[in-house]
Enzyme design. Structure first.
Site, PDB file in Angstrom:
ATOM      1  N   CYS A 174      30.326  12.288  -4.148  1.00 28.00           N
ATOM      2  CA  CYS A 174      29.063  11.624  -3.854  1.00 28.00           C
ATOM      3  C   CYS A 174      29.031  10.192  -4.385  1.00 28.00           C
ATOM      4  O   CYS A 174      29.449   9.943  -5.516  1.00 28.00           O
ATOM      5  CB  CYS A 174      27.995  12.466  -4.530  1.00 28.00           C
ATOM      6  SG  CYS A 174      26.473  11.646  -4.773  1.00 28.00           S
TER       7      CYS A 174
ATOM      8  N   GLY B 177      25.941  20.335  -8.511  1.00 30.11           N
ATOM      9  CA  GLY B 177      26.796  19.153  -8.607  1.00 30.11           C
ATOM     10  C   GLY B 177      27.164  18.761 -10.018  1.00 30.11           C
ATOM     11  O   GLY B 177      26.444  19.033 -10.975  1.00 30.11           O
TER      12      GLY B 177
ATOM     13  N   ARG C  48      35.526  16.188   0.882  1.00 27.94           N
ATOM     14  CA  ARG C  48      34.723  14.995   1.138  1.00 27.94           C
ATOM     15  C   ARG C  48      33.239  15.264   0.991  1.00 27.94           C
ATOM     16  O   ARG C  48      32.767  16.388   1.224  1.00 27.94           O
ATOM     17  CB  ARG C  48      35.011  14.468   2.543  1.00 27.94           C
ATOM     18  CG  ARG C  48      34.583  15.437   3.617  1.00 27.94           C
ATOM     19  CD  ARG C  48      35.093  15.006   4.965  1.00 27.94           C
ATOM     20  NE  ARG C  48      34.636  15.866   6.023  1.00 27.94           N
ATOM     21  CZ  ARG C  48      35.056  15.803   7.270  1.00 27.94           C
ATOM     22  NH1 ARG C  48      35.954  14.921   7.628  1.00 27.94           N
ATOM     23  NH2 ARG C  48      34.577  16.616   8.187  1.00 27.94           N
ATOM     24  N   GLY C  49      32.501  14.242   0.584  1.00 26.75           N
ATOM     25  CA  GLY C  49      31.048  14.327   0.529  1.00 26.75           C
ATOM     26  C   GLY C  49      30.506  14.504   1.939  1.00 26.75           C
ATOM     27  O   GLY C  49      31.092  14.001   2.899  1.00 26.75           O
TER      28      GLY C  49
ATOM     29  N   GLU D  14      27.042   7.786   1.940  1.00 27.43           N
ATOM     30  CA  GLU D  14      26.808   8.019   0.507  1.00 27.43           C
ATOM     31  C   GLU D  14      27.756   9.068  -0.027  1.00 27.43           C
ATOM     32  O   GLU D  14      27.432   9.870  -0.882  1.00 27.43           O
ATOM     33  CB  GLU D  14      25.354   8.448   0.268  1.00 27.43           C
ATOM     34  CG  GLU D  14      24.366   7.338   0.520  1.00 27.43           C
ATOM     35  CD  GLU D  14      22.935   7.756   0.226  1.00 27.43           C
ATOM     36  OE1 GLU D  14      22.740   8.788  -0.425  1.00 27.43           O
ATOM     37  OE2 GLU D  14      22.030   7.033   0.666  1.00 27.43           O
TER      38      GLU D  14
HETATM   39  P1  XMP Z   1      30.407  18.943  -6.956  1.00 29.98           P
HETATM   40  O1  XMP Z   1      30.343  18.043  -8.154  1.00 29.98           O
HETATM   41  O2  XMP Z   1      30.475  20.374  -7.322  1.00 29.98           O
HETATM   42  O3  XMP Z   1      29.000  18.724  -6.193  1.00 29.98           O
HETATM   43  O4  XMP Z   1      31.468  18.531  -5.993  1.00 29.98           O
HETATM   44  C1  XMP Z   1      28.694  19.351  -4.979  1.00 29.98           C
HETATM   45  C2  XMP Z   1      27.397  18.783  -4.460  1.00 29.98           C
HETATM   46  O5  XMP Z   1      27.519  17.386  -4.149  1.00 29.98           O
HETATM   47  C3  XMP Z   1      26.470  17.027  -3.244  1.00 29.98           C
HETATM   48  N1  XMP Z   1      27.040  16.225  -2.155  1.00 29.98           N
HETATM   49  C4  XMP Z   1      26.766  14.938  -1.916  1.00 29.98           C
HETATM   50  N2  XMP Z   1      25.910  14.101  -2.536  1.00 29.98           N
HETATM   51  N3  XMP Z   1      26.560  12.386  -1.038  1.00 29.98           N
HETATM   52  C5  XMP Z   1      25.790  12.831  -2.057  1.00 29.98           C
HETATM   53  O6  XMP Z   1      24.969  12.066  -2.583  1.00 29.98           O
HETATM   54  C6  XMP Z   1      27.456  13.175  -0.379  1.00 29.98           C
HETATM   55  O7  XMP Z   1      28.151  12.752   0.548  1.00 29.98           O
HETATM   56  C7  XMP Z   1      27.538  14.521  -0.831  1.00 29.98           C
HETATM   57  N4  XMP Z   1      28.268  15.585  -0.414  1.00 29.98           N
HETATM   58  C8  XMP Z   1      27.920  16.621  -1.242  1.00 29.98           C
HETATM   59  C9  XMP Z   1      25.886  18.315  -2.721  1.00 29.98           C
HETATM   60  O8  XMP Z   1      24.645  18.515  -3.354  1.00 29.98           O
HETATM   61  C10 XMP Z   1      26.922  19.348  -3.146  1.00 29.98           C
HETATM   62  O9  XMP Z   1      26.410  20.646  -3.271  1.00 29.98           O
END
Ligand code: XMP
Length: 497
Positions: free
Chosen positions: A315, A348, A405-406, A433
């Site tokens: 993220c 997260g 990937r996010g 983002e």
């Molecule tokens: P971790 O740290 O476990 O977090 O990889 C997973 C969570 O990250 C969030 N997420 C995002 N947040 N942009 C964001 O701001 C993104 O592109 C993105 N992709 C995932 C989401 O809440 C997930 O569960």
């Protein structure tokens, strides 16, 4: 500690800002077989273990949701399929719900007059090895298994000529308990038990495989029909209600309205529309990271709240916008606001197993994991081989990688768009983002989860408790007994390895 001091202590902090002071340990063994880790995912859905796999298109589809539910957690199937494509997400839910059953209430059936070629096709398409043979009134006529098809003449023979006919079948009238079904199977040495009503109409099927799977994993997350539980994510605009309707029809146990900024007019409207159409279907919403955001969702009647703005591994929200709340502060503020009315999902930022305990103590009832599960076999996506330079030499070796990937990364967004129809400028104007990274491929997720759970049990033992719930209760009653705010050298001493 007063509420004000507690809020003050955690302001601006996240997991690596804290250690916990060890307490007198009261448990003899510290493993998930002897320490109770049960918790609530949402108001009406309990889990034996507090782990949730993130709704990301490089983390959770059916394979991950099955693996996590079998270990006592739950997976949230992502909605990262192309806009307008609801069926692929529904298919993933369907695969999870059909994976393990107590009773299969709608087993695959075939007519006695059908050709064997047709039966073979149906077994291949559905992946099952047994078809229940029923007549036009759905009365039981026999069972056909893949063994009956061996050496058979597909063109000349019909299902009726190869099946085990009704008069040679052991059946059960009504709905058996698992123990009764297992007893009948043991007595008659059978693996399949068809269920019928008084008129011999088929009402279900119990298989030995399902019963054994249930006995082997008493902690797995199951619904009241013995099927694995699964959640599914939707958005807050566009086809979200239609998507929800189809996911609910496929058996999704919880719907998660998941948008980047859940404290918003868009979310308010979406929850109202959802409740209007689906009544009290279990609903989680997010993400929020403030007390106000939590109260906003509570007031609209959600059954669970996802907490976390910007801590995620994939993220870049904080980098790109400078908005977000450090995750420990967010968890404490949201927990105080929620006051136990609905469970919170700490979403997260968990990069090492030790952070799980912190997430569950500062505020989470469960923890959602993305990057911590990345690269495992159960994540979607292909393994690619990449050349990596061996440290200290010029030699390279091929290492297998998978993509993580996010969900707001440009790559994930472009994949969801119908790029051929999109204007180039539209794609370029997207405010991404999230980012895309390659992570080493590392085998099944099951040992990864088991290791996390063992570490969590050790943490509970160090915390002087005998269950997750009791440690949470004691920690929240007197956090000053546990929390140690780290200096920078103490942080290095703890985590710099
Ligand atoms: P971790 O740290 O476990 O977090 O990889 C997973 C969570 O990250 C969030 N997420 C995002 N947040 N942009 C964001 O701001 C993104 O592109 C993105 N992709 C995932 C989401 O809440 C997930 O569960």
């Amino acid at each position: 500690m007063t509420r004000e001091r507690w809020l003050d202590l955690v302001r601006g902090t996240t997991f690596d800002d804290f250690l916990l002071a060890p307490q007198y340990s009261v448990v003899e063994r510290r493993d998930p077989a002897s320490i109770d880790l049960s918790c609530r995912f949402s108001e009406h859905v309990t889990l034996a273990r507090p782990l949730v796999s993130a709704n990301m298109d490089t983390v959770t589809r059916a394979a991950m949701a099955i693996a996590v539910a079998e270990q006592g957690g739950i997976g949230v199937i992502d909605r990262g399929f192309r806009a307008g494509e609801i069926a692929p997400q529904v298919r993933e839910v369907d695969i999870v719900k059909r994976r393990q059953h107590g009773v299969i209430s709608d087993p695959y059936t075939i007519a006695p007059g059908a050709s064997l070629a047709r039966a073979r096709d149906q077994m291949r398409a559905t992946g099952v090895g047994t078809l229940v043979v029923v007549d036009g009134q759905r009365r039981l006529a026999g069972l056909l298994t893949n063994r009956d098809l061996r050496f058979a003449d597909d063109t000349a023979d019909t299902v009726a000529s190869r099946m085990t006919p009704r008069d040679r079948l052991v059946v059960h009238r009504g709905l058996p308990t698992p123990a009764v079904a297992a007893g009948t199977m043991r007595t008659h040495k059978i693996k399949k038990l068809p269920l019928v009503d008084a008129g011999d109409v088929l009402t279900g099927l119990v298989t030995a495989r399902d019963l054994l799977a249930q006995q082997a994993r008493p902690f797995a997350t199951r619904d009241d029909r013995g099927r694995l539980r699964v959640a599914a994510a939707i958005g807050a605009t566009g086809d979200f209600l239609e998507r929800a309707a189809e996911l609910i029809a496929a058996g999704a146990d919880v719907i998660v309205i998941d948008i980047a900024h859940g404290h918003s007019v868009v979310m308010g409207r979406a929850i109202d529309a959802f409740r209007h159409r689906f009544g009290d279907v279990e609903l989680v919403a997010g993400n929020v990271a403030t007390a106000e955001g939590t109260r906003f969702l509570l007031d609209r009647g959600v059954n669970g709240i996802k907490v976390g703005i910007g801590p995620g591994g994939g993220c870049t929200t904080r980098l790109n916008t400078s908005f977000g709340v450090p995750q420990v502060q967010a968890l404490v503020e949201c927990r105080l606001a929620a006051d136990g009315r609905v469970p919170l999902i700490a979403d997260g930022g968990v990069k090492r197993d030790g952070a799980l305990a912190l997430a569950l103590l500062f505020g989470g009832d469960t923890v959602m994991l993305g990057s911590a599960l990345a690269g495992t076999t159960e994540t979607p996506g292909d393994v690619v081989q990449k050349a990596v330079v061996v440290p200290g030499s010029t030699r390279t070796v091929q290492v297998p990688f998978k993509v993580f990937r996010g969900m707001a990364s440009l790559q994930a967004i472009v994949d969801r768009l119908d790029v051929e129809d999109a204007e180039v400028a539209d794609v370029e104007a997207l405010g991404a983002e999230g980012m895309e990274v390659s992570v080493p491929a590392r085998g099944s997720v099951t040992p990864v989860i088991r290791e996390m759970l063992k570490h969590l049990c050790s943490a509970i033992s160090y915390g002087g408790a005998d269950s997750l719930a009791s440690l949470q209760r004691e920690f929240r009653a007197a956090p000053e007994r546990y929390v140690i705010r780290l200096t920078s050298p103490a942080r290095d001493e703890s985590f710099d390895r």
